[in-house]
Design a protein around this motif. Structure first.
Motif, PDB file in Angstrom:
ATOM      1  N   TRP A  85       0.855  -1.199   0.000  1.00 31.67           N
ATOM      2  CA  TRP A  85       0.000   0.000   0.000  1.00 31.67           C
ATOM      3  C   TRP A  85       0.887   1.245   0.000  1.00 31.67           C
ATOM      4  O   TRP A  85       1.726   1.409   0.910  1.00 31.67           O
ATOM      5  CB  TRP A  85      -0.885  -0.036   1.251  1.00 31.67           C
ATOM      6  CG  TRP A  85      -1.729   1.181   1.436  1.00 31.67           C
ATOM      7  CD1 TRP A  85      -2.467   1.812   0.494  1.00 31.67           C
ATOM      8  CD2 TRP A  85      -1.899   1.924   2.654  1.00 31.67           C
ATOM      9  NE1 TRP A  85      -3.108   2.900   1.032  1.00 31.67           N
ATOM     10  CE2 TRP A  85      -2.782   2.997   2.365  1.00 31.67           C
ATOM     11  CE3 TRP A  85      -1.416   1.783   3.950  1.00 31.67           C
ATOM     12  CZ2 TRP A  85      -3.174   3.911   3.327  1.00 31.67           C
ATOM     13  CZ3 TRP A  85      -1.810   2.693   4.912  1.00 31.67           C
ATOM     14  CH2 TRP A  85      -2.685   3.753   4.591  1.00 31.67           C
ATOM     15  N   PRO A  86       0.740   2.103  -0.996  1.00 26.71           N
ATOM     16  CA  PRO A  86       1.614   3.281  -1.066  1.00 26.71           C
ATOM     17  C   PRO A  86       1.480   4.172   0.168  1.00 26.71           C
ATOM     18  O   PRO A  86       2.441   4.853   0.556  1.00 26.71           O
ATOM     19  CB  PRO A  86       1.134   4.025  -2.317  1.00 26.71           C
ATOM     20  CG  PRO A  86       0.348   3.019  -3.105  1.00 26.71           C
ATOM     21  CD  PRO A  86      -0.194   2.030  -2.131  1.00 26.71           C
ATOM     22  N   GLY A  87       0.309   4.156   0.811  1.00 24.49           N
ATOM     23  CA  GLY A  87       0.081   5.009   1.979  1.00 24.49           C
ATOM     24  C   GLY A  87       0.982   4.680   3.165  1.00 24.49           C
ATOM     25  O   GLY A  87       1.065   5.458   4.126  1.00 24.49           O
ATOM     26  N   LEU A  88       1.649   3.516   3.117  1.00 20.85           N
ATOM     27  CA  LEU A  88       2.546   3.169   4.235  1.00 20.85           C
ATOM     28  C   LEU A  88       3.628   4.233   4.406  1.00 20.85           C
ATOM     29  O   LEU A  88       4.070   4.517   5.519  1.00 20.85           O
ATOM     30  CB  LEU A  88       3.213   1.804   3.982  1.00 20.85           C
ATOM     31  CG  LEU A  88       2.314   0.562   4.076  1.00 20.85           C
ATOM     32  CD1 LEU A  88       3.102  -0.693   3.747  1.00 20.85           C
ATOM     33  CD2 LEU A  88       1.692   0.437   5.472  1.00 20.85           C
ATOM     34  N   ALA A  89       4.025   4.831   3.269  1.00 22.87           N
ATOM     35  CA  ALA A  89       5.112   5.815   3.301  1.00 22.87           C
ATOM     36  C   ALA A  89       4.741   7.008   4.178  1.00 22.87           C
ATOM     37  O   ALA A  89       5.579   7.578   4.877  1.00 22.87           O
ATOM     38  CB  ALA A  89       5.424   6.282   1.886  1.00 22.87           C
ATOM     39  N   GLU A  90       3.462   7.365   4.144  1.00 30.75           N
ATOM     40  CA  GLU A  90       3.017   8.518   4.924  1.00 30.75           C
ATOM     41  C   GLU A  90       2.790   8.136   6.391  1.00 30.75           C
ATOM     42  O   GLU A  90       3.133   8.883   7.304  1.00 30.75           O
ATOM     43  CB  GLU A  90       1.693   8.994   4.334  1.00 30.75           C
ATOM     44  CG  GLU A  90       1.526  10.492   4.355  1.00 30.75           C
ATOM     45  CD  GLU A  90       0.297  10.857   3.550  1.00 30.75           C
ATOM     46  OE1 GLU A  90      -0.676  11.274   4.188  1.00 30.75           O
ATOM     47  OE2 GLU A  90       0.305  10.644   2.307  1.00 30.75           O
ATOM     48  N   LEU A  91       2.221   6.950   6.555  1.00 29.68           N
ATOM     49  CA  LEU A  91       1.885   6.507   7.912  1.00 29.68           C
ATOM     50  C   LEU A  91       3.135   6.171   8.721  1.00 29.68           C
ATOM     51  O   LEU A  91       3.216   6.416   9.922  1.00 29.68           O
ATOM     52  CB  LEU A  91       0.974   5.272   7.796  1.00 29.68           C
ATOM     53  CG  LEU A  91      -0.055   5.033   8.881  1.00 29.68           C
ATOM     54  CD1 LEU A  91      -0.953   6.244   9.056  1.00 29.68           C
ATOM     55  CD2 LEU A  91      -0.901   3.800   8.552  1.00 29.68           C
ATOM     56  N   PHE A  92       4.109   5.578   8.035  1.00 31.93           N
ATOM     57  CA  PHE A  92       5.353   5.182   8.712  1.00 31.93           C
ATOM     58  C   PHE A  92       6.534   5.753   7.923  1.00 31.93           C
ATOM     59  O   PHE A  92       7.159   5.039   7.141  1.00 31.93           O
ATOM     60  CB  PHE A  92       5.453   3.651   8.793  1.00 31.93           C
ATOM     61  CG  PHE A  92       4.225   3.010   9.371  1.00 31.93           C
ATOM     62  CD1 PHE A  92       3.948   3.116  10.730  1.00 31.93           C
ATOM     63  CD2 PHE A  92       3.328   2.313   8.560  1.00 31.93           C
ATOM     64  CE1 PHE A  92       2.806   2.538  11.264  1.00 31.93           C
ATOM     65  CE2 PHE A  92       2.192   1.732   9.091  1.00 31.93           C
ATOM     66  CZ  PHE A  92       1.918   1.846  10.441  1.00 31.93           C
ATOM     67  N   PRO A  93       6.816   7.042   8.114  1.00 29.38           N
ATOM     68  CA  PRO A  93       7.862   7.685   7.300  1.00 29.38           C
ATOM     69  C   PRO A  93       9.197   6.956   7.429  1.00 29.38           C
ATOM     70  O   PRO A  93       9.535   6.456   8.508  1.00 29.38           O
ATOM     71  CB  PRO A  93       7.953   9.094   7.888  1.00 29.38           C
ATOM     72  CG  PRO A  93       6.737   9.272   8.727  1.00 29.38           C
ATOM     73  CD  PRO A  93       6.247   7.926   9.124  1.00 29.38           C
TER      74      PRO A  93
END
Ligand code: NAD
Length: 718
Positions: free
Chosen positions: A604-612
């Motif tokens: 999930w690309p959103g992992l980058a935002e959730l777990f910088p």
């Protein structure tokens, strides 16, 4: 009695029957290998012997090499010589100028098939029990008795490689279709008749193996052919990418086949022995043999079963809860001829459970594994119902209802009201302590945990859990049942998560903790696979579901707090909750750490935002160490706390239960292989940086100080 009994018939046909005294099956130890070598001499020198039929008096032709001997090999030179010595007689058989026929029954594996391929004619007794193959790779070895040379020359390189690299065991018909054998016979008598007839047909012709003919060509081409060159240009990298380089036997098999395909059979056989020697001495092979041969066999022979109880067989089984697990358990029991009462809240639910069995059996009928009569007979053994009175007469009842203490308590009480006094009641709970569940029982000594894994029909392990009051007699009964249905039992004592769920969770949670620290999710996933785990941790958590993990954590927390103990939050817990708050609870929701679709999964690309991402990324070896050491250390704690009763249970449970890197030989063998002092030192380093979950188990510290190791499987074990 001799291991090889020879009878010369009128007409000069020598019938040689392998029957290793004191063994349930023939294996290639000295007792058998020496007379086989003498047989070759007799064939070459005795003019009265015109032909040979080689067969077995046991239910199997020959199940393989003598693993004790392989295990005793310590140097490559020794292994090379042993392999060359063993296969010399096969070469002599095939070049003796007289017809040699093998009559194959039951298992014809490893060395057994290698001998058979050295015979001029192969007839299989097709009674449904025949299995032919070269499964050496499963012990980290390559077939060193000519298998990597004769098989490709018979069936082609591509097919041979696939079978050897997967350790495939073939049934009679596909073996015939592939050209591995020449004829099938309905029974041993007909096979003998056909063997004599083939010999008679040869007349004065001198039989020759295809590869000894001057114009021999590999089916599908040899190593110089464009098709094989193309295959070989990608196969090694494909094999390594699948195995992450953890199984050297795979590339050695490829090399042996390829290099052997550039030369004649005699040179090829020597090439093979060199690769065999390279395999025998690898740590992977030694670990696999120690655990998946010796320790597994010891468990199968009942090492963890209490002694002194008559072996028991279950004739009638009750299964309560016809959901995913209950239906699977019912199916497996019926497959072994046990009558099953499958009970659920409604007839409809019970029928649905039985339908699962029909669905599985339909697939078997379709691919020829069963006839439709066998399917109907097996289905007839399952009685779906919603009335507890049907449980009357069951010797064992397994509940697989919702994971809820109150529901399980009602089910236990209702069932016990109709059961005979000596019946055993088992729970398939995955998380609830057995001692607590047994409080609902009027006879807690007959209450036990039988933890099956999903999907039941494919998973080979059952974790048997003894509650505080479970009697030895109950354990013996449960153990026998698990074996009756063809699964491998390990026995553990009652504690949260038992053994398998508890240690498995440490792997997944470590992966999530790394994510929370800002490690790149792809690096975490690759590390899991490089370590040899069957699935990467984040994908695995998605499969199991994040909500289930949180449910288990919450339950554990409330139980601990109720008992007045403090809860220590795992660094992965916060990450799990943040994901769950977003509804990303795993595969079943189509989204978790991955986005799941019919085409597969994508991080999930959103992992980058959730777990910088952290500015500094740890090396891959560090990730692997964290995910593997945390498991091994937890397994050691389980042994120390008495949750585990034996090293064999620990190792086998880890490989068969959650797929702990098999080439490491299991969770405790991993520590042996690393060396206890090194393991303890590394744990301390990790603990200083990442927390007390890495504190080495005190048992390990003591063992390291005393220079001890966990016991390994070997020939001296029962
Ligand atoms: P499931 O929801 O698929 O099936 C549960 C079944 O129990 C349902 O058919 C339900 O109708 C029935 N049931 C509920 N209450 C009942 C009652 N009072 N009387 C009769 N039937 C009742 O669940 P599942 O995945 O099969 O799990 C069942 C048990 O096995 C749970 O304890 C679970 O923790 C355990 N378990 C599950 C897994 C897994 O991977 N799913 C693995 C190991 C153990």
């Amino acid at each position: 009695m001799d291991a090889l009994q020879c009878k010369l018939e009128d007409g000069g046909v020598l019938i040689a029957t392998m029957d290793l005294p004191g063994h349930a099956m023939n294996v290639l130890n000295d007792e058998l290998a020496l007379p086989l070598a003498e047989l070759a001499t007799r064939l070459e020198s005795d003019a009265e012997v015109k032909a040979l039929i080689l067969r077995s008096a046991k239910p199997d032709f020959l199940a393989g090499a003598d693993v004790d001997r392989l295990h005793a090999l310590t140097t490559a030179q020794e292994a090379f010589e042993e392999s060359m010595r063993f296969k010399a007689f096969i070469r002599r058989l095939e070049r003796c100028g007289k017809p040699v026929v093998a009559v194959l029954n039951g298992r014809c594996l490893g060395g057994g098939l290698e001998i058979a391929m050295g015979c001029h004619w192969r007839i299989v007794v097709n009674d449904g029990k025949a299995r032919l193959g070269l499964p050496e790779v499963k012990l980290g070895l390559l077939p060193g008795g000519g298998g990597t040379q004769r098989l490709p020359r018979l069936v082609g390189m591509q097919q041979a490689l696939q079978w050897m690299m997967e350790g495939t065991e073939l049934r009679a018909e596909p073996a015939l279709a592939a050209g591995l054998v020449h004829e099938l016979a309905a029974d041993a008598e007909e096979a003998l008749f056909k063997a004599r007839a083939w010999i008679a047909q040869q007349g004065s012709k001198k039989p020759q193996q295809p590869w000894d003919a001057p114009k021999f060509r590999y089916p599908g081409g040899d190593s110089r052919s464009p098709a094989v060159a193309q295959l070989m240009s990608v196969a090694p990298s494909m094999a390594s990418s699948k195995s992450w380089g953890n199984y050297p036997a795979l590339t050695h098999i490829l090399s042996s086949v390829f290099e052997g395909g550039l030369t004649d059979i005699d040179r090829a056989l020597a090439i093979e022995s060199r690769y065999f020697a390279a395999c025998v001495t690898t740590p992977a092979s030694r670990n696999l043999i120690s655990t998946l041969w010796y320790q597994l066999n010891a468990l199968k022979k009942g090492a963890s079963r209490p002694a002194g109880y008559e072996p028991g067989r279950i004739r009638k089984l009750g299964v309560i809860g016809a959901g995913m697990m209950g239906a699977g358990i019912a199916h497996e029991a019926a497959a072994k001829g046990i009558s099953v009462v499958l009970l659920d809240q409604s007839m409809e639910a019970a029928e649905r459970g039985k339908q699962h069995s029909r669905w599985l059996l339909d697939k078997d009928v379709k691919n020829g594994r069963r006839t439709s009569e066998q399917r109907e007979a097996q289905l007839a053994l399952i009685t779906p119902c919603n009335d507890y009175r049907y449980l009357d007469g069951c010797e064992l009842v397994i509940e697989a209802v919702f994971e809820d203490r109150a529901v399980k308590a009602v089910v236990t009480k209702t069932a016990e009201a109709v059961l005979t006094p000596d019946a055993v009641f088992a729970s398939n709970t995955s998380t609830l302590p057995i001692t607590g569940l047994a409080e609902a029982s009027l006879r807690p000594e007959q209450f036990i945990g039988l933890h099956f894994f999903s999907p039941v029909e494919r998973m080979p392990l059952v974790e048997i859990i003894c509650g505080q009051l479970t009697s030895e007699a109950t354990l013996a009964r449960a153990f026998d049942f698990v074996q009756q249905i063809g699964k491998t039992p390990i026995v553990v004592n009652d504690a949260r998560g038992f053994y398998t769920s508890r240690v498995f969770a440490t792997y997944v949670m470590e992966g999530i903790a790394l994510l929370a620290e800002g490690v790149h999710p792809r690096a975490i996933e690759v590390a899991g696979q490089q370590a040899g785990m069957p699935m990467p941790p984040l994908a695995l958590q998605d499969e199991v579901s994040l909500s289930l993990a949180l449910h288990v954590l919450d339950q554990a927390r409330s139980d601990l707090e109720a008992a007045g103990q403090a809860w220590r939050e795992h660094p992965a817990e916060g990450a799990l909750r943040r994901m769950a708050e977003l509804g990303r609870i795993g595969k079943k929701a189509g989204m978790g750490f991955y986005d799941w679709s019919d085409e597969g999964r994508q991080l999930w690309p959103g992992l980058a935002e959730l777990f910088p991402l952290a500015a500094e990324q740890p090396p891959q070896a560090e990730l692997i160490d964290r995910m593997m050491l945390v498991q091994a250390n937890e397994a050691a704690r389980c042994l120390e706390e008495g949750v585990l009763r034996s090293v064999a249970d620990a190792n086998i449970g880890s490989i068969l239960g959650w797929g702990f890197a098999p080439f490491q030989g299991g969770a405790l063998q991993f520590i042996n292989a690393m060396g206890l002092p090194a393991f303890v030192t590394r744990c301390r380093e990790l603990s200083a940086r990442h927390g007390e979950r890495f504190d080495p188990a005190p048992l390990l510290v003591r063992m390291a100080e005393r220079g001890e190791r966990f016991e390994e499987g070997g020939p001296s074990r029962p």
